[in-house]
Scaffold this motif. Structure first.
Motif, PDB file in Angstrom:
ATOM      1  N   ASP A  65     117.812  74.888 160.021  1.00  0.00           N
ATOM      2  CA  ASP A  65     118.830  74.952 158.972  1.00  0.00           C
ATOM      3  C   ASP A  65     118.654  76.194 158.097  1.00  0.00           C
ATOM      4  O   ASP A  65     119.633  76.805 157.664  1.00  0.00           O
ATOM      5  N   ARG A  66     117.429  76.564 157.814  1.00  0.00           N
ATOM      6  CA  ARG A  66     117.163  77.691 156.911  1.00  0.00           C
ATOM      7  C   ARG A  66     117.387  79.042 157.592  1.00  0.00           C
ATOM      8  O   ARG A  66     117.917  79.976 156.995  1.00  0.00           O
ATOM      9  N   PHE A  67     117.015  79.160 158.851  1.00  0.00           N
ATOM     10  CA  PHE A  67     117.069  80.462 159.512  1.00  0.00           C
ATOM     11  C   PHE A  67     118.165  80.520 160.580  1.00  0.00           C
ATOM     12  O   PHE A  67     119.202  81.124 160.357  1.00  0.00           O
ATOM     13  N   SER A  68     117.960  79.863 161.714  1.00  0.00           N
ATOM     14  CA  SER A  68     118.969  79.943 162.771  1.00  0.00           C
ATOM     15  C   SER A  68     118.810  78.777 163.731  1.00  0.00           C
ATOM     16  O   SER A  68     117.722  78.560 164.283  1.00  0.00           O
ATOM     17  N   ARG A  69     119.894  78.041 163.925  1.00  0.00           N
ATOM     18  CA  ARG A  69     119.859  76.940 164.879  1.00  0.00           C
ATOM     19  C   ARG A  69     119.855  77.465 166.312  1.00  0.00           C
ATOM     20  O   ARG A  69     119.157  76.947 167.184  1.00  0.00           O
ATOM     21  N   LYS A  70     120.650  78.507 166.564  1.00  0.00           N
ATOM     22  CA  LYS A  70     120.697  79.062 167.918  1.00  0.00           C
ATOM     23  C   LYS A  70     119.332  79.589 168.340  1.00  0.00           C
ATOM     24  O   LYS A  70     118.844  79.276 169.441  1.00  0.00           O
ATOM     25  N   TRP A  71     118.695  80.357 167.472  1.00  0.00           N
ATOM     26  CA  TRP A  71     117.416  80.940 167.859  1.00  0.00           C
ATOM     27  C   TRP A  71     116.304  79.901 167.879  1.00  0.00           C
ATOM     28  O   TRP A  71     115.266  80.104 168.525  1.00  0.00           O
ATOM     29  N   SER A  72     116.500  78.790 167.216  1.00  0.00           N
ATOM     30  CA  SER A  72     115.558  77.678 167.371  1.00  0.00           C
ATOM     31  C   SER A  72     115.639  77.100 168.775  1.00  0.00           C
ATOM     32  O   SER A  72     114.610  76.790 169.401  1.00  0.00           O
ATOM     33  N   VAL A  73     116.870  76.958 169.304  1.00  0.00           N
ATOM     34  CA  VAL A  73     117.035  76.475 170.675  1.00  0.00           C
ATOM     35  C   VAL A  73     116.460  77.487 171.664  1.00  0.00           C
ATOM     36  O   VAL A  73     115.813  77.119 172.651  1.00  0.00           O
ATOM     37  N   VAL A  74     116.695  78.764 171.414  1.00  0.00           N
ATOM     38  CA  VAL A  74     116.108  79.800 172.271  1.00  0.00           C
ATOM     39  C   VAL A  74     114.591  79.706 172.243  1.00  0.00           C
ATOM     40  O   VAL A  74     113.920  79.723 173.287  1.00  0.00           O
ATOM     41  N   GLY A  75     114.032  79.620 171.033  1.00  0.00           N
ATOM     42  CA  GLY A  75     112.581  79.534 170.907  1.00  0.00           C
ATOM     43  C   GLY A  75     111.997  78.310 171.582  1.00  0.00           C
ATOM     44  O   GLY A  75     110.871  78.350 172.093  1.00  0.00           O
ATOM     45  N   ALA A  76     112.756  77.213 171.598  1.00  0.00           N
ATOM     46  CA  ALA A  76     112.276  75.995 172.254  1.00  0.00           C
ATOM     47  C   ALA A  76     111.986  76.249 173.729  1.00  0.00           C
ATOM     48  O   ALA A  76     110.951  75.827 174.260  1.00  0.00           O
ATOM     49  N   GLY A  77     112.906  76.947 174.401  1.00  0.00           N
ATOM     50  CA  GLY A  77     112.688  77.262 175.808  1.00  0.00           C
ATOM     51  C   GLY A  77     111.490  78.170 176.018  1.00  0.00           C
ATOM     52  O   GLY A  77     110.718  78.000 176.975  1.00  0.00           O
TER      53      GLY A  77
END
Length: 397
Positions: A65-77
Motif C-alpha cells: 500500500d505504501r510503495f507499490s502493489r505491482k512491484w510487490s507482486v513482481v518481488g514475490a516471484g
C-alpha cells in the motif's frame, strides 16, 4: 466482461499460469527426505515457513500500500525463485530453512497486493463489479496449473532429478515476475508514511463492523484450504491403492477450479458451504473410494464460496490501505489453519467437517446483508465511500 477490463484480466491469468506451474511443489517433501533429514527436521522446516507467513503477512501488505502493489507482486516471484535456487544449490537443512524464509516472504508480498491491484485496476476502468469474475478466473487457473506441474515434475525428475525440477521452478517463478511487470497500477493519492498506512489498515479492519466481519469470515475460509494437504491421505484411508491416489484425486482440483470460476455471484453461501460439509462428514462414515466424488463437490463449493467472500470483502474496503486489510485476512487464515490441523488430529474428516460449519454460520450475517454505517443503511457505493472518507479523515487528522 466489459472491453476495458479484458487486458487486466488476461494479464492476471497469464501471471497465474507460471506462478503456479511450479514442478518442485509435488517433489519438495521428497527432496528433504532424500538429503537425510529426519521427520522432526522436516516438521521444523514447515514450522519456519508458517511462522514467516504469519509474521510477514500484514507488514508486507502495508508495504504494498505504501510503495507499490505491482512491484510487490513482481518481488514475490523473485523471492520465491531465490528460495528454490537456494534449495537446488545448497540442499540441506540450512539451505532449505533459508529457502522457506524467502518463499514465506514472497507469499506475503503477493497475497494482499494482488487482490488490491486487481480491484483498483478494474475500478479505474469502471469495472469494479467484475472483480469476482476476474479473481475466480485467476484462482481457477492457479488450481488447474497443479496438473501440468505434477506432469512436469514427473518428466523433469526422470530426466535430471531434483536439480532440474528446481531450476525449472526458478524459471517459472521468474517468468511470473516478468509478466507481473506488465500489470497496470492505478495511480493513488500521495502515500502516507509506512506506519500510518499500517495503522490505517488495522483501524479499518477493527473499527468498521462490516469490514471486521468480512475479514473474520474470509480468514476462516482461507484457513480451511489447509484441508487440501490431507486429500491423498483421505484417498488412501478410503481404500484407494497408493499407486492410484494421484489419479483418484485429480478431480478435486478440477472441481475447485470450476467452483472458483463461478465465484463472485449472489448465492446462498452459508447453505452451500454448510450442506457440502455435512455431505463430506457423511461420506467419511462409509470410507468408500466413491466418496472422493463428495470431496470434489465439497472442494468445488468451498472455492466458489471463498472467491465470493473475498469479492465481498473487497467491496467493503474503501480506505487506501486495501492490501493491508486483505493481508489481515490472510494472517487470520494462517492462524485458523492450525484449527484445521487440530480438527484433523482429533476428528479426521468429521472433525474438519464440523469446523467448516463455523464460517458457514457466519456467512449470511457477514456478507449477505446491506452495509450499515452509523445506524443507517448505506444504500449505494457513493454514500458508502463518502462515509468512509469521513472516517479516514478523522483517523489521520
Amino acid at each position: 466482461m466489459p472491453p476495458p477490463a479484458r487486458p487486466l484480466a488476461r494479464l492476471a491469468v497469464w501471471w497465474a499460469l507460471p506462478a503456479d506451474t511450479v514442478p518442485i511443489y509435488p517433489l519438495y517433501a521428497l527432496l528433504f527426505v532424500s538429503t537425510g533429514l529426519s521427520d522432526a527436521q522436516v516438521s521444523v522446516l514447515f514450522a519456519i515457513w508458517s511462522t514467516v507467513a504469519v509474521v510477514a503477512e500484514v507488514p508486507f501488505g502495508a508495504f504494498a500500500d505504501r510503495f507499490s502493489r505491482k512491484w510487490s507482486v513482481v518481488g514475490a516471484g523473485v523471492f520465491q525463485a531465490a528460495g528454490y535456487a537456494l534449495w537446488t544449490v545448497l540442499p540441506g537443512f540450512t539451505g532449505f530453512a533459508v529457502g522457506f524464509v524467502l518463499w514465506g516472504v514472497g507469499g506475503a508480498m503477493s497475497s494482499g497486493a494482488l487482490e488490491a491491484l486487481l480491484h483498483d485496476g478494474l475500478a479505474a476502468v469502471g469495472a469494479a463489479d467484475q472483480f469476482g469474475r476476474v479473481l475466480g478466473r485467476v484462482t481457477a487457473v492457479g488450481l488447474l496449473a497443479q496438473i501440468p506441474a505434477a506432469l512436469l515434475a514427473t518428466v523433469l525428475f526422470d530426466v535430471g532429478g531434483f536439480a532440474l525440477a528446481g531450476w525449472v521452478s526458478v524459471a517459472t517463478c521468474l517468468t511470473a515476475a516478468l509478466v507481473a511487470t506488465r500489470l497496470p497500477e492505478t495511480p493513488r493519492p500521495e502515500p502516507e508514511r509506512y506506519l500510518a498506512v499500517l495503522r490505517s489498515g488495522w483501524s479499518e479492519t477493527v473499527r468498521i463492523p462490516d469490514v471486521r466481519l468480512a475479514v473474520l469470515v474470509v480468514a476462516m475460509l482461507l484457513g480451511i484450504d489447509a484441508f487440501e494437504e490431507y486429500f491423498p491421505l483421505i484417498a488412501a484411508d478410503w481404500r484407494v491403492p497408493v499407486a492410484l491416489v494421484p489419479l483418484a484425486t485429480l478431480a478435486i482440483p478440477l472441481a475447485g477450479a470450476a467452483g472458483a470460476a463461478m465465484g463472485g455471484t449472489r448465492r446462498p453461501l452459508g447453505l452451500l458451504l454448510g450442506g457440502s460439509a455435512v455431505l463430506l462428514g457423511a461420506a467419511s462414515l462409509f470410507g468408500h473410494p466413491a466418496g472422493l466424488a463428495v470431496v470434489a463437490v465439497f472442494y468445488g463449493l468451498y472455492r466458489l464460496v471463498l472467491v465470493t467472500a473475498e469479492t465481498r470483502l473487497q467491496e467493503r474496503i474503501t480506505g487506501d490501505a486495501r492490501a493491508t486489510v486483505t493481508s489481515v485476512a490472510g494472517l487470520g487464515g494462517e492462524v485458523f489453519a492450525f484449527a484445521v490441523y487440530a480438527a484433523w488430529v482429533f476428528g479426521g474428516v468429521v472433525g474438519v467437517s464440523i469446523l467448516v460449519l463455523v464460517p458457514a454460520l457466519f456467512l449470511r450475517r457477514a456478507l449477505g446483508r446491506p452495509l450499515v454505517r452509523a445506524g443507517r443503511t448505506v444504500r449505494n457505493a457513493t454514500d458508502r465511500n463518502r462515509t468512509m472518507r469521513s472516517f479516514h479523515h478523522r483517523e489521520h487528522r
